[in-house]
Every structure is written in C-alpha cells, then in structure tokens.
Design a protein around this motif. Structure first.
Motif, short mmCIF file in Angstrom:
data_model
loop_
_atom_site.label_atom_id
_atom_site.label_comp_id
_atom_site.label_asym_id
_atom_site.label_seq_id
_atom_site.Cartn_x
_atom_site.Cartn_y
_atom_site.Cartn_z
N ARG A 1 0.82 -1.22 0.00
CA ARG A 1 0.00 0.00 0.00
C ARG A 1 0.85 1.26 0.00
NH1 ARG A 1 -2.46 3.09 4.20
NH2 ARG A 1 -1.32 1.77 5.66
N ALA B 1 1.15 3.96 -2.93
CA ALA B 1 0.73 5.33 -2.62
C ALA B 1 1.84 6.33 -2.89
CB ALA B 1 0.28 5.42 -1.17
N GLY C 1 -2.99 2.85 -6.08
CA GLY C 1 -3.66 2.09 -5.04
C GLY C 1 -4.33 0.87 -5.65
N LEU D 1 -4.83 6.79 -7.90
CA LEU D 1 -5.66 7.40 -6.87
C LEU D 1 -6.45 8.55 -7.45
CD1 LEU D 1 -3.16 7.47 -3.86
CD2 LEU D 1 -5.00 5.84 -4.29
#
Length: 391
Positions: free
Chosen positions: A143, A147, A152, A162
C-alpha cells in the motif's frame, strides 16, 4: 606460542569498520525498507480475528466463530494498539474510528459470553467492513509503495491511480527530478568552462582557481544557505545593487521561489561538477588543440570534435554526481524555496516528523534510494571508463 594467521589479524582489524557499517548504514536502510512494506497494526491488535478470517471467501458476513474472535480480541487489546489498527482500517473503509471504540465498549461491558455485533452496530452486517479487516490483517503490504507513486488497489485488487487531488507524491517526485536536472545543467554551464580554464593555467593561478572551488566545501552547508538567504531577499545585496545601478526599479523576486533554490544549490554543488571534469581535462595532452588548429579546424570545431569527446567521461561523471546529490537535498529548498519548490526530502520529513506516517516516509525514501543507487552504479561505470584519461 603460535601466532595467529594473517587472515584472522586482518578480520580483527576490519571488524570495527564492518560493525560501524552494519549499525549506521545497513540497519537504518533495512529499517526503512521493512517499515515501507510492513504494517502489522491490525494483525497485532486483532490476532484471533485475523486467523479466523484467513479462510473467509469474502461473501456475506463471516461465521459466528470469526465474530466471536473479534469480540475476544476487543476485550483483550489495549487501547493504544487498537488505535493504530483503527487508523489503518479507516484508510480502507471510512467509519472504523467510531465503529471500533463503540464495539470495544460493548465487548468489555459484557465480561464474557457472545455479543451480537449487528445489534451493537448495523455496520457489522456490511461485508465491506469485514473485508477491510481481512485485507489489512496481512503484516506485509504494498500500500505504501503504491501510494508513493499515487497508485492504489481497487475492490478487485487491481492497481489503479488514486483520485485526482488525493495525493501529490508523483508531482513532487517529478518536481524533484526537474529541479535536480536544472541545477545539473546550470552547474555544467558554469563548471565546464571553469574546469577548462583551470586546466589551461598553471602555478599560482591554478592554485587560486582551485581554492575558489574548494573553499565552499570547507564551509558549513547551513552557513552557505543562510548567506544566500541574506543575499537574495528583497533588501539583500543583489537587489540593492541592481536598483543602485538603475537596472531594475523594484526588487526582483529571488527568494522563496524556484530561482532562489536553483541559484543557492548551484553554488553549493558546483565543486562536484568542476572537480571530475578538471581531473579528465587536465590529463588531455595540451598539443591536441594546436594540432587541430594547424589542420585548419576553427576553435569551436576543434573543441566540439576533439576536446569535448575526450572530456565526456568527466562531464557525465560530474553531471551524475551533481544530480545524485541534488535529488536528496533538504536544507536549501526548505530555507530559500517556496511551497511549490519543496523536494522529495521535505515530504519524507513531513511524513516522518509531522504525521508519524513511517510507512509512507519509508516508501518515498526507498524510491530515492533506488534511484540514487542506480545513478551511483552508472557513475561508478563512467568513472572506471574515464580512469585512463585521469591517470
């Protein structure tokens, strides 16, 4: 007595060096890498629930055994451990910040026996909350790494971008490379002629030029940056001189913007460009340029076709060295740059010091480490290829 062999003596002599590297280099790097890929908050706070949900197919509501495991975990888990798990779960599904404390109070209120979770809160009948616990139960996650690149995973597990505006890490990484590239070009534009001038002189003139290059390296980075902070401000020496000469009517915006960052960092990193180029250019025979001129080559053509190719290993080495150092700078952009000029190091400091998000700080640091390592390998290759010229 029997004397120890030479290999044992050598091992004893280098042992402090290896211990130093292990403690202050390998261990911090491994910590950064592990913290970027590990997130055991949920598994630590809800171990029974994680085990019970390991075989759940993700459909409907888990079996009563899994619900009973959650109730028992909430009875046994300390508030501080639950808080870290709640923060992690809330990034998956909003609502855990109120749901988990409410459920924990209900579980601890019933000292023993089962608790009807759906009666405590209707959200426990929603599959999404159980799926979030199952997804976050793994101690290892990508994750943070995703990120860091504004990526994501969706509900199906596919990697997606995202939503716009939710993160700016990719923009900051691009900005970092852009600023480092601009500084590298600025250092090259100044450093190449300067290195050639140093190689063309001798005696005290060369020593004076070399001293001018080395002197900034003997001064603290913070002092040099603070000096530029004074010089570049609206009432600083540069603006007052320009106004006094009648070249401008009002102070130029030279600080708290990209211009100030480039000027200050170019001054700081210029020696890292000049010295590699000088070491190569100084080894080139001085008779090559006169020989090219005697064959009828104009000065620029002789430079482009004779001197520049021979100096290319030094140029590439200096450019890579400046770029590698520039992408990790923190103090100079923080002091003389504006909000839109902060580089990746500033964002790492923000995640580590202000939000205590060590996972994101480690992920961004890992990106910086990988890029720097690749550039260092290229730099080492170019340095070895240019060794005969610099010998």
């Amino acid at each position: 007595m029997r004397r120890p062999n030479s290999s044992l003596r050598s091992a004893v002599l280098v042992a402090p060096l290896f211990l130093f590297l292990a403690l202050f280099f390998v261990w911090p790097l491994w910590t950064m890498i592990s913290v970027s890929m590990r997130d055991p908050a949920v598994a630590t706070a809800l171990p029974r629930t994680a085990a019970a949900l390991a075989g759940w197919n993700g459909e409907g509501v888990p079996a009563p055994e899994a619900q009973a495991a959650l109730v028992e975990d909430l009875r046994q888990t300390a508030t501080i451990d639950l808080g870290a798990a709640v923060r992690r779960l809330n990034t998956e599904v909003a609502g855990f910040r109120t749901l988990m404390p409410k459920t924990q109070r209900a579980a601890q209120g019933a000292a023993s026996g089962p608790v009807d979770l759906a009666a405590v809160d209707a959200r426990w009948s929603d599959t999404a909350f159980w799926a979030a616990i199952q997804k976050a139960s793994s101690a290892y996650t990508d994750r943070n790494l995703l990120a860091a690149a504004d990526l994501g995973r969706d509900e199906s597990g596919a990697v997606v971008e995202l939503p716009a505006g939710s993160s700016a890490n990719r923009l900051i990484i691009t900005r970092t490379f852009l600023i480092a590239g601009t500084i590298t070009l600025a250092c090259l534009a100044i450093g190449l002629p300067y290195a050639m001038l140093m190689a063309a002189t001798s005696g005290w003139k060369r020593n004076a030029l070399m001293l001018a290059v080395l002197l900034p390296l003997w001064t603290s980075l913070l002092v040099r940056t603070a000096a530029w902070f004074i010089l570049l401000q609206d009432q600083g020496l540069i603006n007052r001189a320009l106004i006094g000469l009648g070249l401008v009517d009002a102070p130029l915006p030279l600080i708290f913007n990209r211009t100030g960052v480039v000027v200050a960092m170019t001054h700081v990193l210029l020696p890292f460009m000049v010295l590699p180029i000088f070491s190569v250019v100084n080894a080139i025979p001085k008779t090559l340029m006169p020989a090219a001129a005697s064959m009828g080559a104009p000065p620029f053509a002789a430079f482009r076709r004779v001197l520049l190719p021979l100096a290319m290993p030094g140029i590439l080495s200096g450019a890579l060295l400046v770029f590698m150092v520039a992408i990790g700078y923190y103090i100079t952009p923080a002091l003389v740059g504006g909000p839109n000029d902060q580089m990746i190091s500033s964002i790492i400091a923000f995640y580590a010091l202000q939000t205590a998000n060590w996972g994101m700080a480690g992920a961004l640091g890992l990106i910086l480490l990988v890029v720097t390592t690749l550039l260092y390998l290229v730099y080492g290759r170019l340095s070895r290829s240019g060794a005969p010229l610099g010998a």
